[in-house]
Design a protein around this motif. Structure first.
Motif, PDB file in Angstrom:
ATOM      1  N   ILE A   1      33.016  10.408  91.829  1.00  0.00           N
ATOM      2  CA  ILE A   1      33.105  10.600  90.378  1.00  0.00           C
ATOM      3  C   ILE A   1      34.513  11.102  90.070  1.00  0.00           C
ATOM      4  N   ILE A   2      35.244  10.328  89.287  1.00  0.00           N
ATOM      5  CA  ILE A   2      36.577  10.743  88.846  1.00  0.00           C
ATOM      6  C   ILE A   2      36.378  11.517  87.550  1.00  0.00           C
ATOM      7  N   CYS A   3      36.729  12.780  87.578  1.00  0.00           N
ATOM      8  CA  CYS A   3      36.568  13.673  86.425  1.00  0.00           C
ATOM      9  C   CYS A   3      37.949  14.237  86.100  1.00  0.00           C
ATOM     10  N   PRO A   4      38.746  13.494  85.332  1.00  0.00           N
ATOM     11  CA  PRO A   4      40.117  13.953  85.070  1.00  0.00           C
ATOM     12  C   PRO A   4      40.149  15.355  84.469  1.00  0.00           C
ATOM     13  N   ALA A   5      41.111  16.127  84.889  1.00  0.00           N
ATOM     14  CA  ALA A   5      41.270  17.497  84.386  1.00  0.00           C
ATOM     15  C   ALA A   5      41.880  17.442  82.985  1.00  0.00           C
ATOM     16  N   VAL A   6      41.098  16.888  82.075  1.00  0.00           N
ATOM     17  CA  VAL A   6      41.498  16.740  80.678  1.00  0.00           C
ATOM     18  C   VAL A   6      40.576  17.642  79.862  1.00  0.00           C
ATOM     19  N   PRO A   7      41.092  18.772  79.392  1.00  0.00           N
ATOM     20  CA  PRO A   7      40.226  19.710  78.667  1.00  0.00           C
ATOM     21  C   PRO A   7      39.807  19.175  77.301  1.00  0.00           C
ATOM     22  N   SER A   8      38.702  19.715  76.817  1.00  0.00           N
ATOM     23  CA  SER A   8      38.247  19.391  75.465  1.00  0.00           C
ATOM     24  C   SER A   8      38.577  20.569  74.550  1.00  0.00           C
ATOM     25  N   PHE A   9      38.599  20.296  73.260  1.00  0.00           N
ATOM     26  CA  PHE A   9      39.028  21.303  72.300  1.00  0.00           C
ATOM     27  C   PHE A   9      37.968  21.628  71.254  1.00  0.00           C
ATOM     28  N   TYR A  10      36.851  20.882  71.229  1.00  0.00           N
ATOM     29  CA  TYR A  10      35.863  21.105  70.169  1.00  0.00           C
ATOM     30  C   TYR A  10      35.145  22.433  70.284  1.00  0.00           C
ATOM     31  N   SER A  11      35.207  23.089  71.432  1.00  0.00           N
ATOM     32  CA  SER A  11      34.604  24.420  71.553  1.00  0.00           C
ATOM     33  C   SER A  11      35.563  25.516  71.089  1.00  0.00           C
ATOM     34  N   LYS A  12      36.753  25.110  70.664  1.00  0.00           N
ATOM     35  CA  LYS A  12      37.796  26.012  70.163  1.00  0.00           C
ATOM     36  C   LYS A  12      38.170  27.100  71.184  1.00  0.00           C
ATOM     37  N   PRO A  13      38.570  26.681  72.402  1.00  0.00           N
ATOM     38  CA  PRO A  13      38.952  27.664  73.418  1.00  0.00           C
ATOM     39  C   PRO A  13      40.149  28.489  72.952  1.00  0.00           C
ATOM     40  N   LYS A  14      40.136  29.769  73.292  1.00  0.00           N
ATOM     41  CA  LYS A  14      41.187  30.682  72.834  1.00  0.00           C
ATOM     42  C   LYS A  14      42.153  31.102  73.935  1.00  0.00           C
ATOM     43  N   THR A  15      41.797  30.847  75.195  1.00  0.00           N
ATOM     44  CA  THR A  15      42.660  31.219  76.319  1.00  0.00           C
ATOM     45  C   THR A  15      42.799  30.027  77.257  1.00  0.00           C
ATOM     46  N   PHE A  16      43.779  30.103  78.154  1.00  0.00           N
ATOM     47  CA  PHE A  16      43.930  29.061  79.164  1.00  0.00           C
ATOM     48  C   PHE A  16      42.672  28.940  80.014  1.00  0.00           C
ATOM     49  N   GLU A  17      42.068  30.080  80.340  1.00  0.00           N
ATOM     50  CA  GLU A  17      40.860  30.053  81.159  1.00  0.00           C
ATOM     51  C   GLU A  17      39.703  29.374  80.430  1.00  0.00           C
ATOM     52  N   GLU A  18      39.538  29.650  79.147  1.00  0.00           N
ATOM     53  CA  GLU A  18      38.490  28.982  78.371  1.00  0.00           C
ATOM     54  C   GLU A  18      38.749  27.486  78.294  1.00  0.00           C
ATOM     55  N   LEU A  19      40.008  27.112  78.166  1.00  0.00           N
ATOM     56  CA  LEU A  19      40.377  25.697  78.116  1.00  0.00           C
ATOM     57  C   LEU A  19      40.058  25.025  79.451  1.00  0.00           C
TER      58      LEU A  19
END
Length: 191
Positions: A146-164
């Protein structure tokens, strides 16, 4: 519930924050795993120290193995590790696995996971992608990875790098079969 036996390979791509968040999430999910075996490349350690400015990877309670240790349990399918996450996954590592080259413990573990028809999840980190990268991804997908690119999502409105980073890591843990209670789910209430 059967507990997971998980292999984590940290390859030499930039994106050590993903590995850190994965390690931290696994600590919170400790009741769901029996064993976590970790192999870090030399470049992975270098990138962690450069990007995160520490050596905290040494402080996690997982089983760490040297990249040349072919006596590690997950170097054989008989140990029954049920999944492997490569986080982050460099294109060099991805290419070696796609070509069937198992010249170190990480690539051997990936080879074992594929031959045993278990879950190999690759958090690929590269941009842009060449045709060779895409062909290697296709080859691995056809082999069951399974290729799961490390492409973060933004709809959860992450506030820190760790949340992202957690938007990617949580997806990988979902794919590996972990039960996450605090992960953002599209269309679901936050409470």
């Amino acid at each position: 519930m059967q507990k997971h036996k998980l292999v984590i390979a940290v390859a030499g791509a930039s994106g050590s924050i993903y590995a850190k968040v994965l390690f931290d999430r696994l600590l919170l999910l400790q009741a769901q795993w029996e064993k976590v075996g970790v192999v870090m490349s030399d470049n992975a350690k270098y990138n962690w120290e450069l990007e995160l400015e520490n050596q905290d990877y040494k402080n996690y309670p997982f089983d760490f193995y040297d990249k040349r240790d072919f006596m590690a349990p997950f170097a054989s399918g008989s140990a029954q590790y049920n999944s492997m996450i490569v986080c982050p996954c460099s294109m060099g590592f991805l290419g070696r696995v796609a070509a069937g080259i198992s010249d170190d413990l990480s690539s051997r573990a990936a080879d074992v996971i594929l031959k045993e028809r278990r879950k190999l999840i690759l958090l690929s980190r590269e941009t842009p992608l060449s045709l060779i990268h895409l062909q290697n991804m296709q080859r691995l997908t056809e082999a069951g990875a399974i290729i799961c690119p490390a492409v973060p999502s933004f709809y959860s409105k992450p506030k820190t790098f760790e949340e992202l980073a957690a938007t990617v890591v949580d997806r990988a843990l979902d794919l590996a079969g972990f039960q996450l209670n605090d992960s953002y789910r599209w269309g679901e209430s936050a409470d």
